[in-house]
Design an enzyme around this catalytic site. Structure first.
Site, PDB file in Angstrom:
ATOM      1  N   HIS A  46      -4.131   7.688  -7.984  1.00 50.74           N
ATOM      2  CA  HIS A  46      -3.661   6.643  -7.068  1.00 50.74           C
ATOM      3  C   HIS A  46      -3.388   7.169  -5.655  1.00 50.74           C
ATOM      4  O   HIS A  46      -3.997   6.686  -4.692  1.00 50.74           O
ATOM      5  CB  HIS A  46      -2.445   5.940  -7.676  1.00 50.74           C
ATOM      6  CG  HIS A  46      -1.728   5.026  -6.737  1.00 50.74           C
ATOM      7  ND1 HIS A  46      -2.322   3.897  -6.211  1.00 50.74           N
ATOM      8  CD2 HIS A  46      -0.479   5.084  -6.208  1.00 50.74           C
ATOM      9  CE1 HIS A  46      -1.455   3.303  -5.399  1.00 50.74           C
ATOM     10  NE2 HIS A  46      -0.335   4.002  -5.381  1.00 50.74           N
ATOM     11  N   HIS A  70       2.967   9.507  -0.876  1.00 50.88           N
ATOM     12  CA  HIS A  70       3.740   8.277  -0.702  1.00 50.88           C
ATOM     13  C   HIS A  70       4.577   7.873  -1.914  1.00 50.88           C
ATOM     14  O   HIS A  70       5.547   7.140  -1.768  1.00 50.88           O
ATOM     15  CB  HIS A  70       2.833   7.113  -0.274  1.00 50.88           C
ATOM     16  CG  HIS A  70       2.115   6.438  -1.388  1.00 50.88           C
ATOM     17  ND1 HIS A  70       0.877   6.820  -1.834  1.00 50.88           N
ATOM     18  CD2 HIS A  70       2.472   5.378  -2.171  1.00 50.88           C
ATOM     19  CE1 HIS A  70       0.496   6.034  -2.823  1.00 50.88           C
ATOM     20  NE2 HIS A  70       1.445   5.151  -3.055  1.00 50.88           N
ATOM     21  N   GLU A  74       9.786   8.140  -4.740  1.00 49.53           N
ATOM     22  CA  GLU A  74      10.137   7.047  -5.632  1.00 49.53           C
ATOM     23  C   GLU A  74      10.001   7.441  -7.100  1.00 49.53           C
ATOM     24  O   GLU A  74      10.841   7.087  -7.914  1.00 49.53           O
ATOM     25  CB  GLU A  74       9.187   5.881  -5.327  1.00 49.53           C
ATOM     26  CG  GLU A  74       9.755   4.530  -5.610  1.00 49.53           C
ATOM     27  CD  GLU A  74       8.863   3.483  -4.962  1.00 49.53           C
ATOM     28  OE1 GLU A  74       8.645   3.565  -3.730  1.00 49.53           O
ATOM     29  OE2 GLU A  74       8.369   2.607  -5.678  1.00 49.53           O
ATOM     30  N   ASP A  75       8.944   8.150  -7.421  1.00 51.75           N
ATOM     31  CA  ASP A  75       8.615   8.352  -8.828  1.00 51.75           C
ATOM     32  C   ASP A  75       8.837   9.766  -9.361  1.00 51.75           C
ATOM     33  O   ASP A  75       8.566  10.030 -10.527  1.00 51.75           O
ATOM     34  CB  ASP A  75       7.147   7.968  -9.083  1.00 51.75           C
ATOM     35  CG  ASP A  75       6.893   6.506  -8.767  1.00 51.75           C
ATOM     36  OD1 ASP A  75       7.870   5.738  -8.767  1.00 51.75           O
ATOM     37  OD2 ASP A  75       5.730   6.146  -8.519  1.00 51.75           O
ATOM     38  N   ASP A 144      -1.870   1.407   0.050  1.00 52.40           N
ATOM     39  CA  ASP A 144      -1.230   1.517  -1.261  1.00 52.40           C
ATOM     40  C   ASP A 144      -1.402   0.204  -2.023  1.00 52.40           C
ATOM     41  O   ASP A 144      -1.840   0.158  -3.168  1.00 52.40           O
ATOM     42  CB  ASP A 144       0.256   1.832  -1.040  1.00 52.40           C
ATOM     43  CG  ASP A 144       1.061   1.862  -2.323  1.00 52.40           C
ATOM     44  OD1 ASP A 144       0.507   2.255  -3.370  1.00 52.40           O
ATOM     45  OD2 ASP A 144       2.254   1.481  -2.278  1.00 52.40           O
ATOM     46  N   ASP A 265     -18.683 -24.792   6.235  1.00 55.87           N
ATOM     47  CA  ASP A 265     -18.795 -23.364   6.509  1.00 55.87           C
ATOM     48  C   ASP A 265     -18.679 -22.517   5.254  1.00 55.87           C
ATOM     49  O   ASP A 265     -18.272 -21.379   5.281  1.00 55.87           O
ATOM     50  CB  ASP A 265     -17.759 -22.930   7.549  1.00 55.87           C
ATOM     51  CG  ASP A 265     -16.373 -23.467   7.222  1.00 55.87           C
ATOM     52  OD1 ASP A 265     -16.237 -24.162   6.189  1.00 55.87           O
ATOM     53  OD2 ASP A 265     -15.440 -23.181   7.985  1.00 55.87           O
TER      54      ASP A 265
HETATM   55 MN    MN Z   1       1.726   3.674  -4.606  1.00 57.16          MN
END
Ligand code: MN
Length: 712
Positions: A46, A70, A74-75, A144, A265
């Site tokens: 990821h 990133h 958090e993880d 992300d 369109d």
């Molecule tokens: Mn992520």
């Protein structure tokens, strides 16, 4: 297990920069070791995919490194401080910006659902504030989110639903406002697919049917256009049929009440030509052969959309009279339309990198995307809900585009008023606004001219209807900053006017002792403080007077009458029946009245002395004012109204009194038929003098009235 690699175009960065990216990859590899994604693949897939997207968008090496890192805060147990030590403040700031809040200490809401909304609001707030400081944050976040959407199939359906909805509501609109057309389209279609699976399938089927029929047509039209353009002397770089994306078809279809056949369109032709001049040339050639729908010709080259989008659009009766939309643009415009902000980054990358290298932190935004930095302004007033409402409103509601008389374009949220426009132009224009050459709510493409006075003179009432946060803030801060002296002056004017009605004197006429007692009671230190409080509206004038002049409401000097009071209703032959008051004489209690039966409209009640009374005596019915069973105490006050003489003046004055159901008597007017000014005098019976003060104010607003005063 094979070691995952990160493949990207290394030539866009220097060796040292690639070195940093490689270190970031290794830190992420260690941190996410052993973690798996919903698909069962190693988690590292990821961040690598996100970094790849960020690199392809042309962002700088810091953003790419941050993309790799990133999710580590958090993880994984990794902290911001650790990232800062290893990679410096700039990359750490980016990673922190995309990291959700630490919610371990978040107060739990009784309802899980509202808890979640609050949490997602707080996360959004954090993200937007970080973006206001450094807009690379939002780019990494969008990458992300894009990768999460691309791999959404591996998540349980409740998560698909939630992530899909959130992307439609928040991230796709942000991509749109950044001018990133292809990102927006991809995000919308993926979100649509997972958040509204049934509708999605339906649209896919509809489009399939419609486009199968039209594929052949598109090919024929393509050849026809190429031939026409060659004959007209232009060589297009490409002429292609381009299908609208599913979600935009879905939205359009809702607007068209499901009439697929009205969607002109669904497939548009897109023509690329080298130069801007060629665009107009192509438009001319096409219009010679295909008749255009005149109201659908749009010149976004001369007037680009605020997100930077440029193109010529026209809708024509093409082959076989089929209605088709055609877009004409240069490759640069195309690049801009598809890539938006990332296109800028791509072109300006070296410049931008140099800026970071010099330690300037966040890159400067292209001017037309300055709304991103408007977020920073929101930050100043930001307290929880306020900020979010402001941000949501500014970013995610429908937008309209309006013009100044000079042709400058302004983008505002739907439902904006001319005042919002005025504040968008400049806060000084807003504060001095006194009117606009457009009324009510603004429509798309309105040309708005603001009329201003010399001095700023905003009104608190404006807060009730302006739509934009900018306008609200500027008005509030003006009042906050309005000088204490100003508040004292306006407070004094208000108080003195009221005192004049009640005591027929002024503040200076009140006994000092009485004033000091009042100040004590009201917890203010000086009479200036008192006046300032009244002026800024934090203290009501009636409240102040009740303390300053005890007994002001019912002074002994005013005669008290005791009599049955009107309920305001009229009884028709003793009964409560529907009726209307005749507008010609506006009868008021206790004037004698009579009813007149009009065919179709029922009973009209006139004053017995009305000159317009019809002569048809058979149609009169007996009427009288209904009164309260018990007599009530009222103050009988003499009023004098000085006014310009005009037809209907008396009826307008008595109308104001009738509205309040006060008794009126001794009505007299000195007006000769030729007099310009007239003095109307009467006695009005009111419950107390506060009510009288209010009545005097209202009488003052009657057209032609010059002055109203107590005469006793
Ligand atoms: Mn992520």
């Amino acid at each position: 297990m094979t070691k995952l690699h990160f493949q990207y175009d290394k030539t866009q960065f220097t060796d040292e920069q690639n070195e940093v990216i490689a270190r970031a990859l290794e830190v992420a590899r260690v941190a996410h070791d052993g973690q798996l994604r919903g698909s069962g693949e190693p988690y590292l897939i990821h961040p690598i995919a996100v970094a790849k997207i960020v690199a392809e968008w042309g962002l700088d090496f810091e953003a790419v490194a941050a993309a790799l890192l990133h999710d580590v805060i958090e993880d994984t147990p990794t902290t911001v401080e650790q990232i800062k030590e290893q990679f410096g403040g700039s990359i750490a700031g980016l990673v922190d910006g995309v990291t959700k809040l630490d919610l371990s200490n978040w107060p739990k809401h009784p309802e899980a659902d509202s808890n979640r909304r609050e949490i997602s609001n707080e996360n959004l707030r954090k993200l937007l504030l970080a973006t206001a400081k450094d807009y690379r944050v939002i780019m990494v976040k969008l990458a992300d989110r894009l990768h999460n959407l691309r791999t959404l199939e591996f998540l349980p359906s409740d998560k698909q639903l939630r992530i899909g909805r959130e992307s439609l509501e928040i991230f796709a609109p942000i991509a749109d406002r950044l001018g990133m057309g292809s990102l927006k389209a991809e995000m919308e279609d993926l979100s649509f697919r997972y958040s509204q699976p049934e509708e999605y399938k339906k649209i896919v089927r509809l489009v399939k049917e419609a486009t199968q029929k039209s594929a052949q047509y598109v090919t024929r039209l393509q050849q026809d256009i190429i031939r026409l353009l060659r004959e007209g002397g232009v060589t297009p770089m490409s002429v292609e049929g381009r299908q609208k994306h599913y979600y935009s078809i879905y939205k359009k279809l809702i607007k068209l009440d499901g009439h697929m056949e009205k969607m002109y369109d669904l497939t548009a032709m897109r023509i690329l030509v080298p130069e801007v001049a060629d665009c107009y040339h192509v438009l001319g050639v096409l219009h010679q052969h295909y008749k255009p729908l005149i109201y659908r010709i749009k010149d976004y080259i001369a007037v680009p959309k605020p997100n930077g989008y440029q193109s010529l659009h026209t809708t024509v009766f093409a082959l076989d009279g089929d209605i088709t939309e055609i877009q004409i643009r240069t490759p640069e415009m195309h690049e801009e339309a598809e890539r938006g902000l990332s296109a800028h980054f791509y072109y300006d990358q070296h410049k931008a990198s140099a800026a970071y290298a010099k330690g300037h932190g966040a890159a400067k935004l292209p001017n037309k995307l300055s709304w991103v930095s408007d977020l920073a302004n929101l930050q100043q007033l930001a307290h929880g809900q306020d900020f979010l409402e402001g941000a949501r409103l500014e970013l995610f509601t429908g937008r309209i585009f309006v013009f100044s008389p000079r042709g400058d374009i302004y983008e505002l949220p739907e439902g904006s008023t001319p005042l919002d426009f005025a504040f968008a132009v400049h806060s000084d224009v807003g504060l001095r606004a006194m009117g606009a050459r457009v009324n009510g709510r603004l429509e798309n493409r309105d040309v708005v001219e603001i009329l201003t006075r010399r001095e700023a003179s905003p009104s608190r009432d404006w807060l009730n209807f302006v739509k934009t946060q900018t306008a609200k803030n500027r008005i509030r801060s003006w009042f906050r900053a309005a000088s204490r002296e100003g508040n004292i002056v306006s407070g004094r004017a208000t108080l003195e006017a009221e005192l004049k009605v009640l005591t027929r004197g002024g503040l200076a006429d009140l006994p000092v002792r009485q004033v000091n007692d009042a100040l004590d009671h009201l917890h203010v230190r000086s009479s200036d403080d008192l006046l300032a409080a009244i002026g800024e509206g934090s203290l009501g004038v009636a409240q102040a007077i009740r303390r300053l002049v005890p007994g002001a409401a019912k002074p002994a000097s005013v005669p008290v009458v005791k009599r049955a009071a009107s309920t305001g209703r009229i009884l028709i032959e003793g009964d409560q029946l529907p009726y209307t008051l005749a507008p010609c004489c506006n009868p008021v209690f206790p004037q004698p009245v009579v009813g007149y039966v009009t065919r179709g409209t029922g009973v009209t009640v006139h004053s017995l002395s009305c000159r317009n009374l019809p002569s048809d005596a058979e149609r009169y019915v007996d009427c009288r004012w209904e009164t309260t069973p018990e007599p009530m105490e009222r103050l009988a006050c003499h009023l004098e109204v000085k006014a310009m003489n005009r037809v209907g003046l008396l009826s307008d004055i008595t109308g104001v009194i009738a509205k309040h159901q006060f008794n009126i008597g001794h009505l007299a007017s000195d007006a000769g038929d030729h007099g310009e000014e007239t003095l109307v005098t009467f006695v009005v019976e009111v419950p107390d003098l506060f009510v009288l003060a209010d009545l005097i104010r209202q009488l003052g607003t009657v057209s032609g009235v010059l002055a109203v005063r107590r005469a006793d």
